[in-house]
Write a protein that holds these residues in place. Structure first.
Motif, PDB file in Angstrom:
ATOM      1  N   HIS A   1       0.834  -1.203   0.000  1.00  0.00           N
ATOM      2  CA  HIS A   1       0.000   0.000   0.000  1.00  0.00           C
ATOM      3  C   HIS A   1       0.871   1.256   0.000  1.00  0.00           C
ATOM      4  O   HIS A   1       0.552   2.248  -0.664  1.00  0.00           O
ATOM      5  CB  HIS A   1      -0.925  -0.014   1.212  1.00  0.00           C
ATOM      6  N   TRP A   2       1.970   1.198   0.772  1.00  0.00           N
ATOM      7  CA  TRP A   2       2.893   2.325   0.796  1.00  0.00           C
ATOM      8  C   TRP A   2       3.578   2.506  -0.561  1.00  0.00           C
ATOM      9  O   TRP A   2       3.779   3.640  -1.029  1.00  0.00           O
ATOM     10  CB  TRP A   2       3.946   2.134   1.891  1.00  0.00           C
ATOM     11  N   TRP A   3       3.933   1.407  -1.206  1.00  0.00           N
ATOM     12  CA  TRP A   3       4.546   1.487  -2.531  1.00  0.00           C
ATOM     13  C   TRP A   3       3.575   2.086  -3.542  1.00  0.00           C
ATOM     14  O   TRP A   3       3.978   2.853  -4.432  1.00  0.00           O
ATOM     15  CB  TRP A   3       4.994   0.103  -2.997  1.00  0.00           C
ATOM     16  N   LEU A   4       2.303   1.747  -3.422  1.00  0.00           N
ATOM     17  CA  LEU A   4       1.299   2.309  -4.324  1.00  0.00           C
ATOM     18  C   LEU A   4       1.186   3.819  -4.138  1.00  0.00           C
ATOM     19  O   LEU A   4       1.087   4.574  -5.116  1.00  0.00           O
ATOM     20  CB  LEU A   4      -0.060   1.644  -4.085  1.00  0.00           C
ATOM     21  N   LEU A   5       1.222   4.268  -2.889  1.00  0.00           N
ATOM     22  CA  LEU A   5       1.160   5.703  -2.607  1.00  0.00           C
ATOM     23  C   LEU A   5       2.391   6.407  -3.192  1.00  0.00           C
ATOM     24  O   LEU A   5       2.262   7.465  -3.834  1.00  0.00           O
ATOM     25  CB  LEU A   5       1.075   5.947  -1.101  1.00  0.00           C
ATOM     26  N   ALA A   6       3.571   5.830  -2.984  1.00  0.00           N
ATOM     27  CA  ALA A   6       4.792   6.437  -3.508  1.00  0.00           C
ATOM     28  C   ALA A   6       4.768   6.504  -5.035  1.00  0.00           C
ATOM     29  O   ALA A   6       5.159   7.521  -5.636  1.00  0.00           O
ATOM     30  CB  ALA A   6       6.010   5.644  -3.033  1.00  0.00           C
ATOM     31  N   ALA A   7       4.297   5.440  -5.670  1.00  0.00           N
ATOM     32  CA  ALA A   7       4.220   5.422  -7.133  1.00  0.00           C
ATOM     33  C   ALA A   7       3.230   6.459  -7.642  1.00  0.00           C
ATOM     34  O   ALA A   7       3.475   7.125  -8.658  1.00  0.00           O
ATOM     35  CB  ALA A   7       3.820   4.029  -7.616  1.00  0.00           C
ATOM     36  N   SER A   8       2.117   6.637  -6.933  1.00  0.00           N
ATOM     37  CA  SER A   8       1.110   7.615  -7.341  1.00  0.00           C
ATOM     38  C   SER A   8       1.662   9.029  -7.272  1.00  0.00           C
ATOM     39  O   SER A   8       1.463   9.846  -8.187  1.00  0.00           O
ATOM     40  CB  SER A   8      -0.145   7.497  -6.458  1.00  0.00           C
TER      41      SER A   8
ATOM     42  N   LEU B   1      -8.954   4.996   7.333  1.00  0.00           N
ATOM     43  CA  LEU B   1      -8.199   6.241   7.394  1.00  0.00           C
ATOM     44  C   LEU B   1      -6.698   6.007   7.561  1.00  0.00           C
ATOM     45  O   LEU B   1      -5.885   6.850   7.186  1.00  0.00           O
ATOM     46  CB  LEU B   1      -8.718   7.119   8.530  1.00  0.00           C
ATOM     47  N   GLY B   2      -6.331   4.866   8.131  1.00  0.00           N
ATOM     48  CA  GLY B   2      -4.920   4.570   8.347  1.00  0.00           C
ATOM     49  C   GLY B   2      -4.261   3.836   7.195  1.00  0.00           C
ATOM     50  O   GLY B   2      -3.078   3.506   7.282  1.00  0.00           O
ATOM     51  N   ASP B   3      -5.019   3.579   6.122  1.00  0.00           N
ATOM     52  CA  ASP B   3      -4.480   2.828   4.998  1.00  0.00           C
ATOM     53  C   ASP B   3      -3.854   3.776   3.964  1.00  0.00           C
ATOM     54  O   ASP B   3      -4.536   4.656   3.438  1.00  0.00           O
ATOM     55  CB  ASP B   3      -5.599   2.025   4.341  1.00  0.00           C
ATOM     56  N   PRO B   4      -2.560   3.633   3.662  1.00  0.00           N
ATOM     57  CA  PRO B   4      -1.936   4.489   2.641  1.00  0.00           C
ATOM     58  C   PRO B   4      -2.622   4.390   1.281  1.00  0.00           C
ATOM     59  O   PRO B   4      -2.549   5.329   0.473  1.00  0.00           O
ATOM     60  CB  PRO B   4      -0.502   3.955   2.556  1.00  0.00           C
TER      61      PRO B   4
ATOM     62  N   GLY C   1      -5.319   4.090 -13.229  1.00  0.00           N
ATOM     63  CA  GLY C   1      -5.029   2.686 -12.981  1.00  0.00           C
ATOM     64  C   GLY C   1      -4.612   2.449 -11.546  1.00  0.00           C
ATOM     65  O   GLY C   1      -5.039   1.482 -10.905  1.00  0.00           O
ATOM     66  N   ALA C   2      -3.764   3.353 -11.001  1.00  0.00           N
ATOM     67  CA  ALA C   2      -3.380   3.257  -9.595  1.00  0.00           C
ATOM     68  C   ALA C   2      -4.601   3.403  -8.690  1.00  0.00           C
ATOM     69  O   ALA C   2      -4.705   2.750  -7.643  1.00  0.00           O
ATOM     70  CB  ALA C   2      -2.343   4.338  -9.264  1.00  0.00           C
ATOM     71  N   LEU C   3      -5.520   4.249  -9.111  1.00  0.00           N
ATOM     72  CA  LEU C   3      -6.769   4.409  -8.352  1.00  0.00           C
ATOM     73  C   LEU C   3      -7.529   3.085  -8.286  1.00  0.00           C
ATOM     74  O   LEU C   3      -8.024   2.687  -7.217  1.00  0.00           O
ATOM     75  CB  LEU C   3      -7.607   5.492  -9.015  1.00  0.00           C
ATOM     76  N   GLY C   4      -7.628   2.399  -9.442  1.00  0.00           N
ATOM     77  CA  GLY C   4      -8.334   1.119  -9.463  1.00  0.00           C
ATOM     78  C   GLY C   4      -7.677   0.075  -8.576  1.00  0.00           C
ATOM     79  O   GLY C   4      -8.351  -0.676  -7.864  1.00  0.00           O
ATOM     80  N   VAL C   5      -6.348   0.033  -8.605  1.00  0.00           N
ATOM     81  CA  VAL C   5      -5.621  -0.910  -7.739  1.00  0.00           C
ATOM     82  C   VAL C   5      -5.848  -0.552  -6.278  1.00  0.00           C
ATOM     83  O   VAL C   5      -6.072  -1.429  -5.425  1.00  0.00           O
ATOM     84  CB  VAL C   5      -4.117  -0.898  -8.069  1.00  0.00           C
ATOM     85  N   GLY C   6      -5.804   0.762  -5.963  1.00  0.00           N
ATOM     86  CA  GLY C   6      -6.011   1.199  -4.583  1.00  0.00           C
ATOM     87  C   GLY C   6      -7.372   0.813  -4.053  1.00  0.00           C
ATOM     88  O   GLY C   6      -7.517   0.375  -2.901  1.00  0.00           O
ATOM     89  N   VAL C   7      -8.396   0.974  -4.884  1.00  0.00           N
ATOM     90  CA  VAL C   7      -9.757   0.594  -4.468  1.00  0.00           C
ATOM     91  C   VAL C   7      -9.818  -0.901  -4.177  1.00  0.00           C
ATOM     92  O   VAL C   7     -10.473  -1.334  -3.220  1.00  0.00           O
ATOM     93  CB  VAL C   7     -10.764   0.980  -5.565  1.00  0.00           C
ATOM     94  N   ARG C   8      -9.122  -1.667  -4.978  1.00  0.00           N
ATOM     95  CA  ARG C   8      -9.158  -3.124  -4.834  1.00  0.00           C
ATOM     96  C   ARG C   8      -8.513  -3.585  -3.525  1.00  0.00           C
ATOM     97  O   ARG C   8      -8.993  -4.528  -2.877  1.00  0.00           O
ATOM     98  CB  ARG C   8      -8.447  -3.742  -6.030  1.00  0.00           C
ATOM     99  N   ILE C   9      -7.418  -2.933  -3.105  1.00  0.00           N
ATOM    100  CA  ILE C   9      -6.678  -3.401  -1.927  1.00  0.00           C
ATOM    101  C   ILE C   9      -7.031  -2.617  -0.665  1.00  0.00           C
ATOM    102  O   ILE C   9      -6.497  -2.905   0.406  1.00  0.00           O
ATOM    103  CB  ILE C   9      -5.159  -3.304  -2.170  1.00  0.00           C
ATOM    104  N   LEU C  10      -7.918  -1.645  -0.762  1.00  0.00           N
ATOM    105  CA  LEU C  10      -8.219  -0.751   0.359  1.00  0.00           C
ATOM    106  C   LEU C  10      -8.754  -1.515   1.564  1.00  0.00           C
ATOM    107  O   LEU C  10      -9.694  -2.319   1.451  1.00  0.00           O
ATOM    108  CB  LEU C  10      -9.240   0.291  -0.096  1.00  0.00           C
ATOM    109  N   ASN C  11      -8.169  -1.266   2.727  1.00  0.00           N
ATOM    110  CA  ASN C  11      -8.632  -1.882   3.965  1.00  0.00           C
ATOM    111  C   ASN C  11      -9.804  -1.082   4.560  1.00  0.00           C
ATOM    112  O   ASN C  11      -9.988   0.094   4.265  1.00  0.00           O
ATOM    113  CB  ASN C  11      -7.499  -1.933   4.992  1.00  0.00           C
ATOM    114  N   GLY C  12     -10.557  -1.734   5.414  1.00  0.00           N
ATOM    115  CA  GLY C  12     -11.625  -1.056   6.138  1.00  0.00           C
ATOM    116  C   GLY C  12     -12.914  -0.907   5.360  1.00  0.00           C
ATOM    117  O   GLY C  12     -13.795  -0.147   5.770  1.00  0.00           O
ATOM    118  N   ILE C  13     -13.058  -1.627   4.243  1.00  0.00           N
ATOM    119  CA  ILE C  13     -14.281  -1.528   3.441  1.00  0.00           C
ATOM    120  C   ILE C  13     -15.234  -2.662   3.751  1.00  0.00           C
ATOM    121  O   ILE C  13     -16.428  -2.451   3.982  1.00  0.00           O
ATOM    122  CB  ILE C  13     -13.934  -1.515   1.934  1.00  0.00           C
TER     123      ILE C  13
END
Length: 328
Positions: free
Chosen positions: A146-153, A205-208, A184-196
């Protein structure tokens, strides 16, 4: 599967209609800038300034298009959790077809035969993908990812914004591609998002990945707006399709466990490759038409008829084409 496909198709319709309305708003704003002899609409490298992009964003057409984008985002997020990413992102990216159809009506564009053929190729590829799609993966990944996805975005949007401003009018396809990577990063983020599922606000709120979604979504919209301002609407959207489809599809298979139906892997690969190739062809032919129109119209003081995507420049004063490079 059926609900997911219908959701993705609805998201595609919203995105496609929104793109054309945003293009209409961008061009209207460009005409006003040119008519007022404004010198603040472009950077020193010929790209649109932040102020010109902001002015485009407050036209009513652009605002309606943005609302449709948000609706499309919600529907696309749901589709990303119901379908494999290589299918959901590709179906959503079929908004290219809707964009092309509506641009004929609202922007006066005459599509060439190669462009129509390329669009038909994309539609055929979508049929192959829908036939081959199997169950989606779990989407559960280590928090490091999740952190890598944020950095890439941040890298894609931040670096892309800087490069686009430096390249100026030459960056239309590049801006479209980077906006697609953002979505595309948005789509990946939605897929792996915690707390849903189940919903848990502190985990959310704590998920990068949540902040990756915000950065990629907002930044992707900005870069797409820039692409619509300085290039062919169909070319920019086709480049977006490539960025929005290829990386998420690969990550979905390699990282998230997406798969095809047993024995249909070759069909999925073929459909994926053909879809991307068709989108690239639309971008190539659309951008070629736009450059041809720019070269043939030159500094004429009266509008000249053009073919293909070049009709986007017809009816626009030569001063707008030569100084603003918006809507050409």
């Amino acid at each position: 599967m059926i609900i997911g496909l219908l959701t993705a198709v609805a998201a595609s319709a919203c995105y496609g209609t929104g793109s054309v309305l945003q293009a209409v708003g961008s061009r209207k704003s460009a005409h006003r800038e040119a008519a007022s002899d404004s010198t603040t609409g472009v950077t020193q490298h010929g790209g649109p300034s932040l102020s010109s992009t902001a002015k485009a964003a407050v036209t009513w057409e652009f605002m309606v298009g943005t609302v449709l984008d948000f609706i499309g985002f919600g529907l696309g997020a749901l589709a990303a959790r119901l379908l494999p990413l290589f299918l959901s992102q590709t179906v959503i990216s079929a908004n290219l077809v809707i964009t092309a159809m509506l641009s004929v009506k609202l922007l006066g564009i005459r599509l060439t035969r190669p462009e129509w053929a390329s669009i038909a190729v994309v539609c055929s590829a979508l049929v192959l993908l829908a036939t081959a799609a199997g169950p989606e993966g779990s989407g559960h990944t280590p928090i490091d990812g999740h952190w890598w996805l944020l950095a890439a975005s941040v890298a894609v949007i931040g670096g892309g914004t800087l490069i686009v401003r430096l390249l100026g009018e030459r960056a239309a396809i590049f801006a479209g591609l980077l906006s697609g990577l953002g979505f595309g990063a948005l789509g990946v983020g939605v897929r792996i998002l915690n707390g849903i599922d189940p919903f848990h606000l502190p985990s959310l709120l704590g998920d990068p990945a949540l902040y990756a979604i915000l950065v990629a979504g907002i930044g992707g919209m900005y870069l797409h707006t820039v692409a619509l301002q300085i290039g062919s609407v169909n070319g920019a959207t086709a480049a977006l399709v490539v960025g929005e489809t290829v990386v998420p599809g690969i990550l979905g298979v390699l990282w998230l466990g997406d798969s095809s139906r047993p024995g249909f892997a070759w069909v999925a690969i073929l459909g994926f490759v053909v879809a991307v190739a068709g989108a690239v062809a639309v971008a190539w032919f659309g951008e070629s038409d736009a450059h041809t129109a720019s070269a043939t119209t030159g500094e004429a003081s009266t509008p000249a008829p053009a073919s293909g995507d070049a009709v986007e420049t017809a009816g626009q004063p030569a001063r707008s084409r030569s100084r603003m490079r918006v809507g050409s």
